[in-house]
Design a protein around this motif. Structure first.
Motif, short mmCIF file in Angstrom:
data_model
loop_
_atom_site.label_atom_id
_atom_site.label_comp_id
_atom_site.label_asym_id
_atom_site.label_seq_id
_atom_site.Cartn_x
_atom_site.Cartn_y
_atom_site.Cartn_z
N GLU A 370 -13.00 -11.70 21.97
CA GLU A 370 -12.60 -10.58 22.82
C GLU A 370 -13.74 -9.59 23.00
O GLU A 370 -13.93 -9.05 24.10
N ARG A 371 -14.50 -9.35 21.94
CA ARG A 371 -15.65 -8.45 22.07
C ARG A 371 -16.69 -9.05 23.01
O ARG A 371 -17.27 -8.35 23.85
N GLN A 372 -16.94 -10.34 22.86
CA GLN A 372 -17.90 -11.01 23.74
C GLN A 372 -17.50 -10.85 25.20
O GLN A 372 -18.34 -10.55 26.06
N LYS A 373 -16.24 -11.04 25.49
CA LYS A 373 -15.76 -10.92 26.88
C LYS A 373 -16.02 -9.51 27.41
O LYS A 373 -16.52 -9.34 28.54
N ARG A 374 -15.70 -8.50 26.61
CA ARG A 374 -15.91 -7.12 27.06
C ARG A 374 -17.39 -6.81 27.25
O ARG A 374 -17.78 -6.12 28.19
N VAL A 375 -18.21 -7.31 26.33
CA VAL A 375 -19.65 -7.08 26.43
C VAL A 375 -20.19 -7.69 27.71
O VAL A 375 -20.94 -7.04 28.46
N CYS A 376 -19.83 -8.92 27.98
CA CYS A 376 -20.34 -9.60 29.18
C CYS A 376 -19.82 -8.96 30.47
O CYS A 376 -20.57 -8.87 31.46
N GLU A 377 -18.59 -8.50 30.47
CA GLU A 377 -18.07 -7.80 31.65
C GLU A 377 -18.84 -6.50 31.89
O GLU A 377 -19.11 -6.13 33.04
N GLN A 378 -19.20 -5.82 30.81
CA GLN A 378 -20.00 -4.61 30.97
C GLN A 378 -21.39 -4.94 31.51
O GLN A 378 -21.92 -4.26 32.39
N TYR A 379 -22.00 -6.00 30.99
CA TYR A 379 -23.33 -6.39 31.47
C TYR A 379 -23.30 -6.76 32.95
O TYR A 379 -24.30 -6.53 33.66
N ALA A 380 -22.21 -7.35 33.40
CA ALA A 380 -22.10 -7.70 34.82
C ALA A 380 -22.19 -6.44 35.69
O ALA A 380 -22.78 -6.46 36.78
N LYS A 381 -21.62 -5.33 35.21
CA LYS A 381 -21.72 -4.05 35.93
C LYS A 381 -23.12 -3.45 35.81
O LYS A 381 -23.70 -2.99 36.78
N ILE A 382 -23.63 -3.48 34.59
CA ILE A 382 -24.93 -2.87 34.33
C ILE A 382 -26.03 -3.54 35.16
O ILE A 382 -26.86 -2.86 35.79
N TYR A 383 -26.05 -4.87 35.15
CA TYR A 383 -27.12 -5.60 35.83
C TYR A 383 -26.72 -6.05 37.24
O TYR A 383 -27.50 -6.72 37.92
N ASP A 384 -25.51 -5.71 37.63
CA ASP A 384 -25.03 -5.98 38.99
C ASP A 384 -25.12 -7.46 39.35
O ASP A 384 -25.65 -7.86 40.39
N THR A 385 -24.58 -8.29 38.45
CA THR A 385 -24.57 -9.72 38.71
C THR A 385 -23.48 -10.41 37.89
O THR A 385 -23.26 -10.08 36.73
N LYS A 386 -22.82 -11.38 38.50
CA LYS A 386 -21.81 -12.15 37.79
C LYS A 386 -22.42 -13.15 36.82
O LYS A 386 -21.72 -13.72 35.98
N GLU A 387 -23.72 -13.35 36.92
CA GLU A 387 -24.40 -14.25 36.00
C GLU A 387 -24.26 -13.78 34.55
O GLU A 387 -24.31 -14.58 33.62
N ALA A 388 -24.07 -12.48 34.38
CA ALA A 388 -23.91 -11.93 33.03
C ALA A 388 -22.62 -12.39 32.37
O ALA A 388 -22.47 -12.28 31.15
#
Length: 526
Positions: A370-388
């Motif tokens: 669950e933490r991994q999912k939240r971290v990656c969703e945040q990175y998708a916003k930060i880096y502006d890409t779904k690749e995160a």
């Protein structure tokens, strides 16, 4: 009496050394290393099944080496750099090419460097004024005796949050300042004494050096092979003197010696003890005679910060392809601060993210997935890409759950504690001396501070053993005098940018003057 290797002696089931060091982190191992320079028989007793303490490097062919504990080093951390060179451990620069990302109050912007600075005009002026204020105040706090600062009692009664509320005028300023505190001490601003915070900043070279990853910043370099390599190599040199799985539970002092007892029943008879474990965990050891009243009270009042360190690996460094350095800071969470953690040869692209303070405490109830999912969703916003959203691997270390650390990075001081109990932290108790990074004067809380404290206590013991004089120890500890080299702001940042009240006052005056001029001109032109 049976003789063991390198001076180790046995009396029944009791082994004898001149000095026992409790803890095989950087403090303890370096203390033992210094003692060995003078031929002292030493045993290093470590509760874990590894050395390194709050440095923790894991390795695997799929990701090389990965630091899940303390990792960073900079140019002013001279003991660590010198030791690394002696041990054959090289450093490399953290990737810093491109723009950083700042994500506060729902707004994403790119900028240069790590320090928050990109709010609205008023927000930018607000944080700049706050950083300058912190540096000015930090200079007033003595490194060796912060309780002697001119405003020590006043500042120790205040929290950092109170200063933020008093001095920051904008929402952005308050959010950015709070994020800075979380990143520096893994705690919330309302939990930290202002005096302690200012001393900590002074210890590490000021506001800018403590946070930056660019040249001269505290996060500018890492160590090839991981930071635990330093401890591993020191332990190799100490050989069988390092005793793993040896959790100390009792220290009993006599007129001419000390007996140290481990949980497995093993006992050691020594002349002196160097204890390097965090103050908050000292209560797990039974002292006979008991610790002095102030020391006993102090260790109940110095909690360790809250952090989960994460490293998320990707197929490729997509942030670099977007012109980003990888660094970001954010108030949204779960990650407050992130860095590019790709290997220096470009392999194993990764982002290291700190989950800090309240966010760490809130997310510790989640599963790792669950933490991994939240971290990656945040990175998708930060880096502006779904690749995160598509990592190849996710690693984490919840330091709050580590029974021999209690948290990370370091012990912290709530209001009122430093002026009341600070003096007893380094004070020996009989034949027991106390080290650990929080007892350092320079770079407290960092690997450098750990080494300083280990060296200091080793020299104290050498003095008592008649191997050194106090003058010699002072010269070795600070050959050029105790100095913290601040990483300076630009001339414009320091002297030309006004505070928000000054800007508004000047704007009002100029606006009023403009209106008066227009009215005067119209009146006289008619």
């Amino acid at each position: 009496m049976a003789a063991g290797n390198d001076g180790e002696r046995s009396e029944g089931n009791v082994k004898s050394f001149q000095v026992a060091v409790i803890g095989a982190g950087l403090s303890g191992l370096f203390a033992a290393r210094v003692l060995r320079e003078y031929g002292i028989d030493v045993a290093v007793l470590e509760a874990r099944d590894r050395v390194g303490g709050r440095t923790f490097t894991v390795t695997d062919p799929s990701y090389g080496f990965c630091d899940l504990g303390g990792a960073y080093v900079c140019e002013t951390q001279t003991r660590l750099l010198r030791l690394a060179s002696q041990l054959g451990v090289e450093t490399y620069r953290v990737f810093g090419q491109g723009q950083s990302v700042e994500h506060f109050l729902g707004k994403r912007v790119t900028k240069q460097g790590a320090l928050p600075s990109m709010g609205s005009l008023l927000g930018a002026l607000d944080v700049n004024n706050f950083w300058q204020l912190l540096d000015k105040m930090a200079h007033e706090v003595p490194l060796e005796a912060p309780w002697n600062a001119p405003c020590a009692l006043e500042w120790d009664k205040m929290t950092v949050k109170q200063l933020i509320d008093q001095k920051c005028w904008t929402r952005y300023g308050k959010v950015a300042a709070a994020a800075y505190v979380q990143g520096i001490l893994t705690s919330e601003p309302h939990e930290i004494s202002l005096l302690f915070f200012l001393w900590y900043l002074h210890s590490g070279g000021g506001t800018k050096r403590n946070i930056e990853f660019e040249e001269g910043g505290g996060q500018e370099m890492k160590l090839y092979g991981g930071s635990q390599t330093i401890s591993d190599k020191m332990a190799e040199h100490l050989c069988e003197r390092v005793k793993l799985n040896s959790c100390v539970v009792g220290i009993e002092e006599f007129d001419d010696h000390v007996k140290v007892r481990c949980v497995d029943g093993k006992k050691y008879k020594v002349s002196f003890v160097i204890c390097t474990i965090p103050p908050a965990l000292l209560g797990k050891i039974s002292f006979n005679p008991p610790l002095p009243a102030l020391k006993n009270q102090a260790i109940q009042r110095i909690p360790v910060g809250s952090i989960i360190k994460t490293v998320t690996f990707y197929q490729r460094p997509f942030w670099r392809e977007k012109g980003l350095a990888g660094y970001f800071n954010s108030d949204e969470g779960p990650v407050e601060e992130g860095y590019d953690d790709t290997k220096p040869d470009g392999s194993h692209p990764a982002i290291m993210g700190f989950i800090l303070a309240d966010q760490a405490r809130e997310t510790t109830t989640l599963t790792k997935q669950e933490r991994q999912k939240r971290v990656c969703e945040q990175y998708a916003k930060i880096y502006d890409t779904k690749e995160a959203l598509k990592p190849v691997l996710y690693l984490e270390k919840n330091w709050m759950a580590d029974e021999f650390a209690g948290g990370c990075y370091v012990g912290t001081f709530p209001p009122g504690v430093l002026t009341s109990y600070g003096k007893v932290l380094r004070m020996p108790f009989g034949r027991v001396h106390f080290a650990g990074t929080i007892t350092a004067s320079l770079w407290a809380g960092y690997m450098e501070g750990a080494l300083e404290s280990g060296e200091r206590t080793a020299l104290e013991v050498l003095c008592r053993l008649g191997k050194m004089t106090e003058e010699e120890t002072k010269k070795r500890l600070s050959p050029e005098g105790l100095e913290s080299k601040f990483l300076e702001f630009s001339f414009m940042e320091k002297y030309l940018l006004p505070s928000v009240p000054t800007f508004l006052a000047c704007s009002s005056v100029l606006g009023g003057a403009a209106i008066f001029s227009v009215v005067w001109w119209r009146y006289h032109s008619n």
